[in-house]
Design a protein around this motif. Sequence first.
Motif, short mmCIF file in Angstrom:
data_model
loop_
_atom_site.label_atom_id
_atom_site.label_comp_id
_atom_site.label_asym_id
_atom_site.label_seq_id
_atom_site.Cartn_x
_atom_site.Cartn_y
_atom_site.Cartn_z
N MET A 1 -66.97 -17.57 30.21
CA MET A 1 -67.74 -16.56 29.56
C MET A 1 -66.77 -15.46 29.13
O MET A 1 -65.81 -15.06 29.95
N THR A 2 -66.79 -14.76 27.88
CA THR A 2 -65.77 -13.70 27.52
C THR A 2 -66.77 -12.54 27.95
O THR A 2 -67.85 -12.29 27.72
N TRP A 3 -65.78 -11.61 28.32
CA TRP A 3 -66.42 -10.16 28.86
C TRP A 3 -65.59 -9.23 28.24
O TRP A 3 -64.29 -9.18 28.23
N ILE A 4 -66.02 -8.10 27.72
CA ILE A 4 -65.57 -7.08 26.92
C ILE A 4 -66.28 -5.64 27.44
O ILE A 4 -67.41 -5.49 27.47
N LEU A 5 -65.22 -4.80 27.95
CA LEU A 5 -65.82 -3.76 28.68
C LEU A 5 -65.41 -2.59 27.75
O LEU A 5 -64.18 -2.14 27.40
N GLY A 6 -66.39 -1.79 27.17
CA GLY A 6 -66.14 -0.63 26.19
C GLY A 6 -66.08 0.52 27.11
O GLY A 6 -66.92 0.89 27.87
N VAL A 7 -65.29 1.49 26.61
CA VAL A 7 -65.12 2.87 27.38
C VAL A 7 -65.17 3.95 26.35
O VAL A 7 -64.56 3.52 25.41
N ASN A 8 -65.77 5.00 26.85
CA ASN A 8 -65.32 6.34 26.38
C ASN A 8 -64.37 7.19 27.33
O ASN A 8 -64.88 7.23 28.64
N ALA B 1 -67.52 0.44 20.71
CA ALA B 1 -66.27 -0.13 20.64
C ALA B 1 -66.36 -1.66 21.19
O ALA B 1 -65.61 -2.63 20.66
N ALA B 2 -67.08 -1.76 22.01
CA ALA B 2 -67.52 -3.26 22.69
C ALA B 2 -67.75 -3.97 21.51
O ALA B 2 -67.54 -5.11 21.33
N TRP B 3 -68.89 -3.67 20.81
CA TRP B 3 -69.40 -4.42 19.78
C TRP B 3 -68.79 -4.47 18.44
O TRP B 3 -69.13 -5.41 17.70
N THR B 4 -67.73 -3.69 18.17
CA THR B 4 -66.87 -3.97 17.34
C THR B 4 -65.96 -5.03 17.45
O THR B 4 -65.45 -5.90 16.68
N VAL B 5 -65.53 -5.23 18.81
CA VAL B 5 -64.85 -6.51 19.13
C VAL B 5 -65.63 -7.70 19.16
O VAL B 5 -65.38 -8.98 18.52
N ARG B 6 -66.96 -7.54 19.49
CA ARG B 6 -68.02 -8.62 19.67
C ARG B 6 -69.44 -8.29 19.11
O ARG B 6 -70.06 -7.98 20.09
N VAL C 1 -70.13 -5.86 27.57
CA VAL C 1 -70.88 -6.87 26.61
C VAL C 1 -70.29 -8.40 26.79
O VAL C 1 -69.23 -8.39 27.26
N ASN C 2 -71.22 -9.30 26.71
CA ASN C 2 -70.67 -10.59 26.93
C ASN C 2 -70.28 -11.19 25.64
O ASN C 2 -70.08 -10.72 24.60
N GLY C 3 -70.03 -12.46 25.84
CA GLY C 3 -69.39 -13.32 24.83
C GLY C 3 -70.41 -13.35 23.47
O GLY C 3 -69.97 -13.49 22.34
N ASP C 4 -71.62 -13.19 23.68
CA ASP C 4 -72.63 -13.30 22.75
C ASP C 4 -72.94 -11.85 22.13
O ASP C 4 -73.94 -11.49 21.25
N GLY C 5 -72.27 -10.90 22.52
CA GLY C 5 -72.30 -9.58 22.07
C GLY C 5 -73.58 -8.69 22.70
O GLY C 5 -74.35 -7.74 22.49
N GLU C 6 -74.19 -9.45 24.03
CA GLU C 6 -75.25 -8.92 24.80
C GLU C 6 -74.84 -7.78 25.62
O GLU C 6 -73.79 -7.92 26.18
N ALA D 1 -60.90 -8.73 37.20
CA ALA D 1 -59.91 -9.72 36.59
C ALA D 1 -60.73 -10.70 35.93
O ALA D 1 -59.83 -11.32 35.07
N ASP D 2 -62.07 -10.43 35.70
CA ASP D 2 -62.70 -11.21 34.61
C ASP D 2 -62.65 -10.62 33.59
O ASP D 2 -63.20 -11.39 32.41
N ILE D 3 -62.60 -9.45 32.89
CA ILE D 3 -62.44 -8.76 31.91
C ILE D 3 -61.47 -9.30 31.05
O ILE D 3 -60.18 -9.22 31.27
N ASP D 4 -61.90 -9.71 29.63
CA ASP D 4 -61.03 -10.35 28.81
C ASP D 4 -60.36 -9.00 27.90
O ASP D 4 -59.15 -9.17 27.53
N VAL D 5 -61.34 -8.15 27.54
CA VAL D 5 -60.82 -7.17 26.44
C VAL D 5 -61.37 -5.76 27.05
O VAL D 5 -62.55 -5.77 27.37
#
Length: 559
Positions: free
Chosen positions: A1-8, A332-337, A22-27, A64-68
Amino acid sequence: MTWILGVNAPPTGWHDTAACLVNGDGEVIAFTEEERCNRRRHSLYRKPAGAARFCLAQAGITAADIDVVALGWDSEQLYPRRFASDADFLAYAVGLDFGDHTPEVVRVPHHQAHAASSFYASPFTEAGVLVIDGHGENESSTIWHYADGAEPRLERSWQRTASLGYAYDAASTWLGFSFLNAGKTMGLAAYGRAAQLEVAPLVELTADDFHLAVDPLTENRGTATADEIKEQYDTVVGRWREHYTKIAGADGPNAPEDRLTEDPNAILVAYTAQRLIEQTVTHLAALTRKASGVDALCLSGGVALNCSTNGTLPGPLYVPPVPHDAGVALGAAWTVRPPRRREGALSPYLGVEVGAPDRLNAAGAGDISGLVRAELDIDELAGLLLDGQVGAVAQGRAEVGPRALCRRSIIAVPDTAEVNTRVNTLKNREQWRPFAGVTRPDYGSQLWQQQEYLSLYMLGAAKATALGRRVAPGVVHIDGTTRPQVLHGDEAPAVGAALDALQRHGAPPVLLNTSFNDKGEPVVNTADDALAAFRAMDLDFLVLGDVLYRKPNRAGGAR
């Protein structure tokens, strides 16, 4: 599973820091503002470490599981050469221990993050997106075209010196407020509208542009560092304050904050700034529809929190629950995925589960001793409300954004104007501040002008009908508007059930709804927060999960 952490996050996002997973499906798995975790309003200059840890815990993963990690700013432009590596940047900005693993860091331009947070949260498959705030890296207003499955397209951009956010900040600070209290300026401006004040226009609208009345006497400078932007901000806001001083004939109000409605100059400045926003945003909304070739319109950026303006715009119109800077964590997270599947508008209930009180809390915040405890009975709750009592609800996962949407709310029956006075008093707010109403869709159509999407998150003012003014005067502002919320299902179980019970009892199914927090505090988050606020404030009851708490000797109503 891909994981994206968006931050301000600092150093670019220095207020309203937030984290979103956000996960790999953009959820969207989890999303909260740091202020809810650290209990410091707007979380100034603080990294979103608590918010990020909540997001990870919600998904059952580690750093450690965060990809982006996606940041809603181009930090490299604003702070060139400040960080030697992405690892150094993440340690400073986010504060998580990623161990030997350094996730990819994606820096998303600020306005693009705002735009993505609005479009992908909306029910639209294609839309024009208008972003208006203080400033991004190089701009203050932008127009975008978004469509599912396509790259976003930037259509128009206006420089920082043409900032509507700067103009409104200047009015807010002239009035003695912080720029983070622009909602007070909007509330005060309603007194000018009610008095039908004639104000000098501060903008010239042309066929495809606008020109502000105040010449900042400074160039935009294009690409600039954070220090250069701060210098420019001070210059432009200073020019605007000088202009408001000229309009009012004074360099500030002649009344204290709690009596500003007694100062005609204060009302004049607030309403003049409000009219600037309304006139210009209406024009920009039309330009967005023209440039994008689409009627569906999304708004974002801090100026999109201006409910009075939003309520004047024609639909179809969508504003997300987090249009301000916290929302760029999501964008930002949704721009990636981007999300692969969307079903209607985004649910705002993405925050912390209220949980149970911690009876071992060292500060005693979770202590329930001395309170009368009972299992929640909805008919009993309706009876307390009909008896004039004012209480609070903390139930389920918290809503994101600055508006309480009935999971962390103070509620009361608004059948008299006096309830407005009481709730302002118990929240230690100025008496001229307004409140919002919440109801079901069918009854809402009888109480105020209809809003297709703005009433999802309480982000648009609507004119109250004669019935609305008669049955719910406690949530009708001096200019005849309210800022409604409509509950469609069981998304806020206790409040929705209470509305239905009021109707069964023959009472109008409408409640006053405001955020559950005392002055200067963030909205409550956990059970301990809720119990601490309940004890500190003059509230009659608290719905905490499925339990009803009451204070001793509060058997009678407040009438």
